[in-house]
Design an enzyme around this catalytic site. Structure first.
Site, PDB file in Angstrom:
ATOM      1  CD  GLU A 198     -89.650  15.340  66.002  1.00  0.00           C
ATOM      2  OE1 GLU A 198     -90.416  15.881  65.073  1.00  0.00           O
ATOM      3  OE2 GLU A 198     -89.092  16.258  66.832  1.00  0.00           O
ATOM      4  CE1 TYR A 247     -91.043  24.876  74.107  1.00  0.00           C
ATOM      5  CE2 TYR A 247     -88.589  23.903  73.851  1.00  0.00           C
ATOM      6  CZ  TYR A 247     -90.152  23.611  74.126  1.00  0.00           C
ATOM      7  OH  TYR A 247     -90.654  22.447  74.363  1.00  0.00           O
ATOM      8  CE1 TYR A 279     -91.115  26.692  69.738  1.00  0.00           C
ATOM      9  CE2 TYR A 279     -92.618  28.000  68.799  1.00  0.00           C
ATOM     10  CZ  TYR A 279     -92.405  26.801  69.091  1.00  0.00           C
ATOM     11  OH  TYR A 279     -93.265  25.893  69.524  1.00  0.00           O
ATOM     12  NE  ARG A 310     -95.550  23.263  67.723  1.00  0.00           N
ATOM     13  CZ  ARG A 310     -96.420  22.199  68.103  1.00  0.00           C
ATOM     14  NH1 ARG A 310     -97.514  21.860  67.074  1.00  0.00           N
ATOM     15  NH2 ARG A 310     -96.208  21.345  68.924  1.00  0.00           N
ATOM     16  CE  LYS A 358    -103.243  14.176  68.269  1.00  0.00           C
ATOM     17  NZ  LYS A 358    -101.951  14.634  68.358  1.00  0.00           N
ATOM     18  N   GLY A 388    -109.326  16.677  71.223  1.00  0.00           N
ATOM     19  CA  GLY A 388    -109.377  17.314  72.691  1.00  0.00           C
ATOM     20  C   GLY A 388    -110.002  16.738  73.717  1.00  0.00           C
ATOM     21  N   GLY A 436    -112.391  13.197  72.749  1.00  0.00           N
ATOM     22  CA  GLY A 436    -112.114  11.846  72.362  1.00  0.00           C
ATOM     23  C   GLY A 436    -111.088  11.784  71.300  1.00  0.00           C
ATOM     24  CB  ALA A 437    -108.543   9.526  70.361  1.00  0.00           C
ATOM     25  CG  ASP A 447     -95.066  15.767  71.458  1.00  0.00           C
ATOM     26  OD1 ASP A 447     -95.491  15.937  70.217  1.00  0.00           O
ATOM     27  OD2 ASP A 447     -94.625  16.956  71.954  1.00  0.00           O
TER      28      ASP A 447
END
Length: 338
Positions: free
Chosen positions: A51, A105, A118, A182, A237, A239, A242-243, A269
């Site tokens: 974020e 991390y 982490y 995650r 997305k 990779g 494309g998106a 992000d």
């Protein structure tokens, strides 16, 4: 010509804040060269968190962003605040926890991939809870951005995210959600249904196609939209391909430009920040996706979680390219003017 400008955001809130983000940020240690951690003679110090990464890139794109979290009252907490404040992120709603230890991390470069280690047990951010939403500073801005990482930290932080998307306290504000699964925080069995429920209650959703395959068994980007029918926009997305954006106007696809990949962690992000900047600035869907790709390309070229962005003119020139030229765009070794 789009004549791209960062200052085109319409109806800026009275406070000047465009976006509020909520989530954990930690100190990041990474070898300055691509060597295993055990062989590193020194480690570079950065800060990173999904974020706050979005917040930093949005600030770099000319928007005002407030990051909300909890930090220990330790030197690592001081470091996080100083780095974010120096980048222009508003940290006025951050809570410092006496005796708390800010998370840490490390990135371990390896053959073909990076491993992340982490050290965040009992991190103050894990105690983020729905009462955070009562702070008027959190109710600010046109967009609230959250991620699945926050939902994975603890039961109370998961309740925070669920409450934010389901009980809207600011009418008309967009809720943006990045799935950001995650596996080290929670398994697919634990996460799949929860993340689908949160995503489907959001307004703008970002998800990697690989995540959607793993979590929900999707075999095409269109499957993701079918699984999440309620958001105004679902961005998938894929990779280096494309998106895909699925919204009221149907599907829009923008291929990924070629770029130098130094480190992939954090590029998602950056993409979200670029896209949300496009939302704030009122751009069409193709331009939003292009801006996401360009910011992500900058992030791919650094070892830390945040990259300096190219100049306004550099971005604007590429946003204005005809579709055929965009399809052949090669940004390898071209970070752009700064």
């Amino acid at each position: 010509m789009l004549a791209y400008k960062y200052s085109t955001c319409k109806a800026r809130p009275v406070s000047g804040i465009d976006v509020v983000t909520i989530g954990e940020t930690m100190v990041l240690l990474v070898p300055p060269e691509p060597v295993p951690l055990a062989d590193a003679a020194e480690l570079a110090v950065h800060v990173g968190g999904a974020e706050s990464n979005v917040a930093g890139y949005l600030v770099g794109l000319g928007h005002r962003v407030r990051w909300v979290s909890r930090l220990g009252d330790d030197p690592f907490g001081d470091l996080v605040l100083r780095r974010l404040e120096s980048s222009g992120v508003d940290t006025s709603a951050v809570i410092r926890v006496p005796g708390g230890r800010t998370g840490l991390y490390l990135k371990a470069p390896g053959a073909g991939q990076t491993t992340v280690h982490y050290y965040r047990e009992r991190s103050p951010a894990a105690a983020l809870a729905p009462d955070v939403l009562d702070d008027p500073r959190v109710a600010d801005g046109r967009i609230l951005h959250l991620s699945g990482i926050t939902a994975a930290l603890s039961a109370c932080s998961r309740e925070l995210v669920c409450t934010a998307v389901s009980r809207r306290r600011v009418p008309g504000r967009l809720v943006s959600f990045d799935v950001n699964h995650r596996p080290k925080l929670w398994s697919v069995d634990e996460a799949a249904a929860v993340l689908a429920r949160i995503a489907d209650a959001s307004d703008v959703v970002f998800v990697g196609f690989d995540e959607a395959e793993t979590l929900w068994g999707c075999t095409t980007p269109a499957d993701v939209r079918a699984l999440l029918p309620h958001p105004g926009t679902v961005v998938v997305k894929d990779g280096a391909i494309g998106a895909h954006s699925f919204g009221a106007g149907g599907e829009v696809f923008v291929p990924t430009p070629r770029a130098t990949v130094v480190e992939p962690v954090g590029a998602g992000d950056a993409f979200a920040a670029g896209y949300l900047a496009g939302v704030l600035e009122g751009h069409d869907e193709e331009t939003k996706l292009r801006l996401g790709h360009l910011v992500a390309a900058a992030a791919l070229g650094v070892r830390g979680d945040h990259a300096d962005l190219p100049s306004r003119s550099w971005l604007g020139q590429r946003l204005d390219l005809p579709a055929a030229e965009w399809a052949g765009l090669d940004l390898s070794g071209q970070p752009g003017e700064t």
